[in-house]
Design a protein around this motif. Structure first.
Motif, PDB file in Angstrom:
ATOM      1  N   UNK A 121       0.830  -1.200   0.000  1.00 49.32           N
ATOM      2  CA  UNK A 121       0.000   0.000   0.000  1.00 49.32           C
ATOM      3  C   UNK A 121       0.872   1.261   0.000  1.00 49.32           C
ATOM      4  N   UNK A 122       1.811   1.345   0.951  1.00 49.35           N
ATOM      5  CA  UNK A 122       2.661   2.546   1.059  1.00 49.35           C
ATOM      6  C   UNK A 122       3.483   2.800  -0.202  1.00 49.35           C
ATOM      7  N   UNK A 123       4.188   1.772  -0.752  1.00 46.81           N
ATOM      8  CA  UNK A 123       4.957   2.024  -1.985  1.00 46.81           C
ATOM      9  C   UNK A 123       4.081   2.494  -3.139  1.00 46.81           C
ATOM     10  N   UNK A 124       2.863   1.945  -3.240  1.00 47.03           N
ATOM     11  CA  UNK A 124       1.984   2.353  -4.340  1.00 47.03           C
ATOM     12  C   UNK A 124       1.539   3.799  -4.171  1.00 47.03           C
ATOM     13  N   UNK A 125       1.183   4.179  -2.951  1.00 43.95           N
ATOM     14  CA  UNK A 125       0.787   5.577  -2.704  1.00 43.95           C
ATOM     15  C   UNK A 125       1.944   6.506  -3.010  1.00 43.95           C
ATOM     16  N   UNK A 126       3.147   6.128  -2.579  1.00 46.59           N
ATOM     17  CA  UNK A 126       4.317   6.974  -2.788  1.00 46.59           C
ATOM     18  C   UNK A 126       4.622   7.164  -4.275  1.00 46.59           C
ATOM     19  N   UNK A 127       4.623   6.064  -5.030  1.00 45.08           N
ATOM     20  CA  UNK A 127       4.948   6.168  -6.456  1.00 45.08           C
ATOM     21  C   UNK A 127       3.868   6.924  -7.229  1.00 45.08           C
ATOM     22  N   UNK A 128       2.607   6.700  -6.856  1.00 43.79           N
ATOM     23  CA  UNK A 128       1.509   7.355  -7.567  1.00 43.79           C
ATOM     24  C   UNK A 128       1.459   8.850  -7.268  1.00 43.79           C
ATOM     25  N   UNK A 129       1.675   9.219  -6.006  1.00 42.09           N
ATOM     26  CA  UNK A 129       1.655  10.641  -5.660  1.00 42.09           C
ATOM     27  C   UNK A 129       2.818  11.390  -6.312  1.00 42.09           C
ATOM     28  N   UNK A 130       3.947  10.712  -6.466  1.00 39.35           N
ATOM     29  CA  UNK A 130       5.066  11.332  -7.191  1.00 39.35           C
ATOM     30  C   UNK A 130       4.674  11.607  -8.635  1.00 39.35           C
ATOM     31  N   UNK A 131       3.973  10.644  -9.232  1.00 33.36           N
ATOM     32  CA  UNK A 131       3.517  10.811 -10.610  1.00 33.36           C
ATOM     33  C   UNK A 131       2.525  11.968 -10.727  1.00 33.36           C
ATOM     34  N   UNK A 132       1.601  12.060  -9.755  1.00 29.39           N
ATOM     35  CA  UNK A 132       0.614  13.144  -9.772  1.00 29.39           C
ATOM     36  C   UNK A 132       1.309  14.492  -9.605  1.00 29.39           C
ATOM     37  N   UNK A 133       2.298  14.554  -8.711  1.00 29.54           N
ATOM     38  CA  UNK A 133       3.026  15.809  -8.497  1.00 29.54           C
ATOM     39  C   UNK A 133       3.762  16.250  -9.754  1.00 29.54           C
ATOM     40  N   UNK A 134       4.223  15.271 -10.532  1.00 33.00           N
ATOM     41  CA  UNK A 134       4.928  15.607 -11.773  1.00 33.00           C
ATOM     42  C   UNK A 134       4.008  16.266 -12.798  1.00 33.00           C
ATOM     43  N   UNK A 135       2.692  16.087 -12.619  1.00 29.32           N
ATOM     44  CA  UNK A 135       1.710  16.724 -13.513  1.00 29.32           C
ATOM     45  C   UNK A 135       1.444  18.175 -13.130  1.00 29.32           C
ATOM     46  N   UNK A 136       2.036  18.616 -12.010  1.00 27.48           N
ATOM     47  CA  UNK A 136       1.843  19.992 -11.532  1.00 27.48           C
ATOM     48  C   UNK A 136       0.367  20.317 -11.300  1.00 27.48           C
ATOM     49  N   UNK A 137      -0.327  19.395 -10.625  1.00 25.99           N
ATOM     50  CA  UNK A 137      -1.752  19.578 -10.348  1.00 25.99           C
ATOM     51  C   UNK A 137      -2.009  20.129  -8.944  1.00 25.99           C
ATOM     52  N   UNK A 138      -0.935  20.459  -8.224  1.00 23.50           N
ATOM     53  CA  UNK A 138      -1.112  21.093  -6.924  1.00 23.50           C
ATOM     54  C   UNK A 138      -1.456  20.129  -5.800  1.00 23.50           C
ATOM     55  N   UNK A 139      -1.000  18.887  -5.896  1.00 20.85           N
ATOM     56  CA  UNK A 139      -1.255  17.918  -4.831  1.00 20.85           C
ATOM     57  C   UNK A 139      -0.477  18.330  -3.583  1.00 20.85           C
ATOM     58  N   UNK A 140      -1.179  18.467  -2.452  1.00 20.23           N
ATOM     59  CA  UNK A 140      -0.566  18.912  -1.208  1.00 20.23           C
ATOM     60  C   UNK A 140      -0.281  17.733  -0.283  1.00 20.23           C
ATOM     61  N   UNK A 141       0.707  17.930   0.610  1.00 20.68           N
ATOM     62  CA  UNK A 141       1.064  16.860   1.545  1.00 20.68           C
ATOM     63  C   UNK A 141      -0.099  16.486   2.446  1.00 20.68           C
ATOM     64  N   UNK A 142      -0.929  17.459   2.783  1.00 19.25           N
ATOM     65  CA  UNK A 142      -2.090  17.181   3.639  1.00 19.25           C
ATOM     66  C   UNK A 142      -3.057  16.223   2.947  1.00 19.25           C
ATOM     67  N   UNK A 143      -3.171  16.344   1.619  1.00 24.22           N
ATOM     68  CA  UNK A 143      -4.033  15.441   0.866  1.00 24.22           C
ATOM     69  C   UNK A 143      -3.458  14.032   0.839  1.00 24.22           C
TER      70      UNK A 143
END
Length: 264
Positions: free
Chosen positions: A72-94
């Motif tokens: 679960x943790x590795x998948x969340x980490x890799x996916x959130x990195x991908x989302x951040x690379x899209x510059x969509x404004x994903x925040x750490x709180x989210x």
């Protein structure tokens, strides 16, 4: 074609739909971010389902939680990195909120699994379908006669019956579901009926924060309400009708079009 997302937006605020359609022509990054977050939640649910098949009836509750948590943790980490690379404004709180939601779901699933295995005297592999029915995820649906299109988060199929499921991150009302959630459900029900030549009598809204699934009965009144809202949406999107909206401080403060709306 009209998207179900336009119906949801109209239910939230008709003026927001008008501004988004006729004033703000830029790509809505908030919407894309919401889509990516929802995809991640569906992936997490799928991982929990796969992990559940490894659970044995002699495991303790903490051992079951550890098994369900695998990858679960590795998948969340890799996916959130991908989302951040899209510059969509994903925040750490989210991100933290998604992690908390995932582990809350794991705890609830572990408890229910342990109880079911004890009662039925079976390993989790044999009872997985009780918790995770045969489903289709992010399924695109169309109805040419209504000129309507939408992507349903999840469609569960049980004994030949189809059940639309929508996932919500917000808090639910004390009883039942929010009006906009009910309207969204009946929209998907009608699309499913057209797509699969079947009848849909009930759907479910999953409020993930509290791990609660609430039913929506597809009665005549709800269907009539949808058709009226479709008419109103078309008036705004196609005929550029300016809606009359009663402003609410709490709702307006959160809106990205706050300044545009209040100035005009």
């Amino acid at each position: 074609m009209m998207n179900v997302s336009s119906i949801k937006l109209h239910m939230y605020c008709p003026m927001k739909l008008y501004i988004k359609t006729h004033v703000d022509t830029s790509e809505n990054e908030d919407y894309q971010l919401a889509v990516e977050i929802k995809k991640l939640k569906i992936d997490i649910n799928d991982l929990i389902q796969k992990n559940m098949r490894k659970v044995k009836k002699d495991m303790t509750l903490s051992e079951i939680e550890n098994v369900l948590s695998q990858n679960i943790d590795p998948h969340i980490e890799s996916t959130t990195k991908s989302i951040k690379s899209m510059n969509l404004g994903l925040e750490n709180s989210q991100i933290n909120e998604m992690i908390d939601d995932a582990y809350f779901k794991i705890k609830i699933t572990a408890l229910k699994t342990k109880q079911a295995m004890t009662i039925l005297n079976k390993n989790a592999f044999a009872i997985t379908d009780m918790f995770f029915p045969n489903s289709m995820y992010s399924y695109m649906l169309k109805d040419k006669s209504l000129d309507l299109i939408g992507i349903c988060d999840k469609i569960e199929i049980v004994d030949g019956n189809y059940f639309p499921i929508t996932l919500k991150n917000g808090n639910p009302p004390l009883k039942g579901v929010w009006d906009q959630d009910a309207i969204e459900q009946v929209a998907y029900a009608i699309l499913i009926e057209e797509e699969f030549n079947t009848e849909v009598y009930v759907g479910f809204v999953e409020y993930e924060k509290i791990g609660d699934r609430r039913p929506v009965v597809m009665d005549v009144n709800l269907r009539k309400a949808l058709f009226e809202i479709i008419r109103e949406v078309k008036e705004i999107t196609e005929n550029k009708k300016l809606p009359n909206v009663k402003k609410t401080s709490k709702q307006c403060e959160k809106c990205e079009y706050n300044e545009i709306c209040l100035k005009n």
